[in-house]
Design a protein around this motif. Structure first.
Motif, PDB file in Angstrom:
ATOM      1  N   LEU A  35      23.863  50.822  80.190  1.00 44.45           N
ATOM      2  CA  LEU A  35      23.845  51.152  78.768  1.00 44.45           C
ATOM      3  C   LEU A  35      24.889  50.354  77.995  1.00 44.45           C
ATOM      4  CD1 LEU A  35      22.447  53.067  76.729  1.00 44.45           C
ATOM      5  CD2 LEU A  35      24.323  54.673  77.111  1.00 44.45           C
ATOM      6  N   LEU A  36      26.017  50.076  78.631  1.00 44.35           N
ATOM      7  CA  LEU A  36      27.120  49.385  77.956  1.00 44.35           C
ATOM      8  C   LEU A  36      27.248  47.913  78.356  1.00 44.35           C
ATOM      9  CD1 LEU A  36      29.894  52.136  78.291  1.00 44.35           C
ATOM     10  CD2 LEU A  36      28.442  51.673  76.315  1.00 44.35           C
ATOM     11  N   MET A  37      26.332  47.420  79.166  1.00 43.68           N
ATOM     12  CA  MET A  37      26.493  46.104  79.772  1.00 43.68           C
ATOM     13  C   MET A  37      26.689  44.979  78.756  1.00 43.68           C
ATOM     14  SD  MET A  37      26.790  44.565  82.633  1.00 43.68           S
ATOM     15  CE  MET A  37      26.253  45.875  83.737  1.00 43.68           C
ATOM     16  N   MET A  38      26.017  45.036  77.629  1.00 42.17           N
ATOM     17  CA  MET A  38      26.090  43.944  76.658  1.00 42.17           C
ATOM     18  C   MET A  38      27.397  43.926  75.872  1.00 42.17           C
ATOM     19  SD  MET A  38      22.248  43.658  75.011  1.00 42.17           S
ATOM     20  CE  MET A  38      22.915  42.706  73.628  1.00 42.17           C
ATOM     21  N   VAL A  39      28.026  45.069  75.715  1.00 42.27           N
ATOM     22  CA  VAL A  39      29.149  45.203  74.787  1.00 42.27           C
ATOM     23  C   VAL A  39      30.285  44.224  75.053  1.00 42.27           C
ATOM     24  CG1 VAL A  39      30.911  46.756  73.861  1.00 42.27           C
ATOM     25  CG2 VAL A  39      28.577  47.596  74.264  1.00 42.27           C
ATOM     26  N   PRO A  40      30.845  44.150  76.282  1.00 38.75           N
ATOM     27  CA  PRO A  40      31.967  43.215  76.479  1.00 38.75           C
ATOM     28  C   PRO A  40      31.595  41.765  76.241  1.00 38.75           C
ATOM     29  CG  PRO A  40      31.418  44.363  78.535  1.00 38.75           C
ATOM     30  CD  PRO A  40      30.551  44.927  77.490  1.00 38.75           C
ATOM     31  N   TYR A  41      30.374  41.377  76.628  1.00 38.78           N
ATOM     32  CA  TYR A  41      29.950  39.987  76.421  1.00 38.78           C
ATOM     33  C   TYR A  41      29.796  39.668  74.935  1.00 38.78           C
ATOM     34  CZ  TYR A  41      28.862  40.398  81.385  1.00 38.78           C
ATOM     35  OH  TYR A  41      28.949  40.615  82.731  1.00 38.78           O
ATOM     36  N   VAL A  42      29.269  40.623  74.175  1.00 36.39           N
ATOM     37  CA  VAL A  42      29.131  40.410  72.727  1.00 36.39           C
ATOM     38  C   VAL A  42      30.496  40.231  72.085  1.00 36.39           C
ATOM     39  CG1 VAL A  42      28.398  41.445  70.545  1.00 36.39           C
ATOM     40  CG2 VAL A  42      26.957  41.677  72.574  1.00 36.39           C
ATOM     41  N   VAL A  43      31.438  41.083  72.454  1.00 38.11           N
ATOM     42  CA  VAL A  43      32.789  41.000  71.884  1.00 38.11           C
ATOM     43  C   VAL A  43      33.444  39.674  72.253  1.00 38.11           C
ATOM     44  CG1 VAL A  43      35.089  42.024  71.854  1.00 38.11           C
ATOM     45  CG2 VAL A  43      33.073  43.503  71.896  1.00 38.11           C
ATOM     46  N   LEU A  44      33.353  39.279  73.517  1.00 36.45           N
ATOM     47  CA  LEU A  44      33.985  38.036  73.962  1.00 36.45           C
ATOM     48  C   LEU A  44      33.368  36.826  73.270  1.00 36.45           C
ATOM     49  CD1 LEU A  44      34.349  38.771  77.781  1.00 36.45           C
ATOM     50  CD2 LEU A  44      36.197  38.590  76.110  1.00 36.45           C
ATOM     51  N   TYR A  45      32.027  36.791  73.171  1.00 43.03           N
ATOM     52  CA  TYR A  45      31.389  35.634  72.546  1.00 43.03           C
ATOM     53  C   TYR A  45      31.661  35.597  71.049  1.00 43.03           C
ATOM     54  CZ  TYR A  45      28.033  31.903  71.828  1.00 43.03           C
ATOM     55  OH  TYR A  45      27.448  30.696  71.513  1.00 43.03           O
ATOM     56  N   SER A  46      31.785  36.770  70.421  1.00 39.42           N
ATOM     57  CA  SER A  46      32.009  36.831  68.974  1.00 39.42           C
ATOM     58  C   SER A  46      33.415  36.418  68.590  1.00 39.42           C
ATOM     59  CB  SER A  46      31.755  38.254  68.461  1.00 39.42           C
ATOM     60  OG  SER A  46      30.444  38.670  68.725  1.00 39.42           O
ATOM     61  N   PHE A  78      20.702  38.761  82.958  1.00 35.38           N
ATOM     62  CA  PHE A  78      19.705  39.341  82.048  1.00 35.38           C
ATOM     63  C   PHE A  78      20.362  39.816  80.758  1.00 35.38           C
ATOM     64  CE2 PHE A  78      17.374  42.862  80.232  1.00 35.38           C
ATOM     65  CZ  PHE A  78      16.049  42.440  80.265  1.00 35.38           C
ATOM     66  N   PHE A  79      21.552  40.414  80.863  1.00 34.05           N
ATOM     67  CA  PHE A  79      22.210  40.971  79.691  1.00 34.05           C
ATOM     68  C   PHE A  79      23.080  39.956  78.953  1.00 34.05           C
ATOM     69  CE2 PHE A  79      21.289  44.693  82.307  1.00 34.05           C
ATOM     70  CZ  PHE A  79      20.691  45.520  81.377  1.00 34.05           C
ATOM     71  N   VAL A  80      23.498  38.897  79.654  1.00 33.31           N
ATOM     72  CA  VAL A  80      24.342  37.894  79.004  1.00 33.31           C
ATOM     73  C   VAL A  80      23.564  37.141  77.920  1.00 33.31           C
ATOM     74  CG1 VAL A  80      25.450  35.656  79.353  1.00 33.31           C
ATOM     75  CG2 VAL A  80      26.037  37.570  80.816  1.00 33.31           C
ATOM     76  N   VAL A  81      22.302  36.842  78.191  1.00 33.69           N
ATOM     77  CA  VAL A  81      21.502  36.055  77.234  1.00 33.69           C
ATOM     78  C   VAL A  81      21.396  36.754  75.879  1.00 33.69           C
ATOM     79  CG1 VAL A  81      19.254  35.037  76.767  1.00 33.69           C
ATOM     80  CG2 VAL A  81      20.244  34.871  79.059  1.00 33.69           C
ATOM     81  N   PRO A  82      20.916  38.015  75.803  1.00 35.60           N
ATOM     82  CA  PRO A  82      20.875  38.672  74.490  1.00 35.60           C
ATOM     83  C   PRO A  82      22.262  38.929  73.914  1.00 35.60           C
ATOM     84  CG  PRO A  82      20.287  40.227  76.216  1.00 35.60           C
ATOM     85  CD  PRO A  82      20.325  38.877  76.849  1.00 35.60           C
ATOM     86  N   SER A  83      23.267  39.063  74.781  1.00 32.17           N
ATOM     87  CA  SER A  83      24.640  39.261  74.293  1.00 32.17           C
ATOM     88  C   SER A  83      25.126  38.032  73.537  1.00 32.17           C
ATOM     89  CB  SER A  83      25.584  39.555  75.465  1.00 32.17           C
ATOM     90  OG  SER A  83      25.225  40.735  76.135  1.00 32.17           O
TER      91      SER A  83
END
Length: 303
Positions: A35-46, A78-83
């Protein structure tokens, strides 16, 4: 760019990404991790440059791959791409609606691609495996007399066909709600990391285009007259389109009740409680249809 900086926060988010990968190997907790998998990657990339993002990502993945195995990296990919897509859109400052639409499409495309890859590369049909699982479960229940006497293998096969035919709408709904949840959490985390991200429109302001009402009526009428056991593309499309539009109008109905709550100064908990039955009882989506088709909100607007 504002927010593109290094320090303790990126390290903590990298640690969070690593912990989530580890939790994928733990039953029950793996659902929380997904459920939370995308969150850290989104923050880091942003909030980091692309080079810094990779420098934070690679050690996490290498260590997780060593401890758990390469399978966890396939899930992580799988989750890194949309992140990355979501983080890129955050950096561009696009609207929340566009973020949700684009990321939802990416996740949906990945789900469909995985079905194809499993069948072409691994010679494994996930749809057949799903059918076999349902068939085995119901055969065991029939053997133990846990079903009604009228239930036989024909009903089981009909259920399997229905479940498989509804895979597209199921994937769309999963993609949408996962994107919304990820955006809701990630946006606040990114703002905390000092990068402004546009907010989504408040629920009371949600409005659908009226053309969707016409589309829904046409699809509903066609569904009434189509052959239930037909395998034609039109039948499968209508079978998926009707429940999808019902969900869309149910969400509109939720917005309608938030609008009334705003006008009547109700406690914010009230529309949230109303939203639960609206989302799980399909006939209540008619409220959203009426709200879209007619100007009924004027009746609740203060003069």
């Amino acid at each position: 760019m504002k927010g593109l900086k290094t320090g303790l926060k990126p390290v903590l988010w990298s640690a969070g990404a690593f912990l989530l990968l580890l939790l994928l190997a733990v039953p029950v907790l793996n659902l929380f991790a997904l459920l939370l998998m995308m969150v850290p990657y989104v923050v880091l990339y942003s909030t980091l440059s692309r080079r810094s993002f990779l420098l934070h990502l690679l050690p996490v993945w290498i260590l997780a791959g060593v401890l758990i195995g390469p399978a966890v990296l396939i899930i992580g990919l799988f989750f890194v791409v949309p992140s990355i897509i979501m983080g890129h859109l955050y950096r561009k400052g696009v609207t929340a609606a566009k973020v949700i639409k684009m990321v939802c499409v990416v996740i949906l495309a990945q789900l469909m691609l995985e079905l194809l890859l499993f069948e072409l590369v691994l010679d494994l049909s996930l749809l057949d495996a799903m059918g076999d699982s349902i068939r085995t479960t119901f055969n065991e229940m029939m053997a133990q007399n846990m079903l009604v006497k009228e239930w036989d293998s024909t009903y089981t096969e009909t259920l399997i066909d229905t479940v498989i035919n509804l895979i597209p709408v199921t994937f769309i709904i999963l993609s949408f709600f996962y994107t919304v949840i990820s955006h809701y959490i990630a946006r606040r985390a990114v703002i905390y990391s000092a990068l402004e991200v546009p907010a989504f429109a408040e629920a009371k302001d949600w409005r659908l285009p009226r053309i969707l009402v016409i589309c829904y009526l046409i699809a509903y009428i066609l569904e009434m007259f189509m052959t239930r056991n037909s395998d034609s593309f039109i039948s499968l499309a209508i079978m998926n389109l009707v429940p999808l539009l019902q969900l869309v109008f149910a969400i509109q109905a939720v917005g309608f009740f938030f609008f009334i709550a705003h006008q009547k100064k109700w406690n914010k908990v009230v529309p949230i409680l109303i939203a639960i039955p609206v989302l799980i009882i399909p006939p209540l989506s008619l409220i959203g249809v009426l709200d879209t088709a007619f100007p009924i909100r004027k009746s609740f607007t203060k003069q």
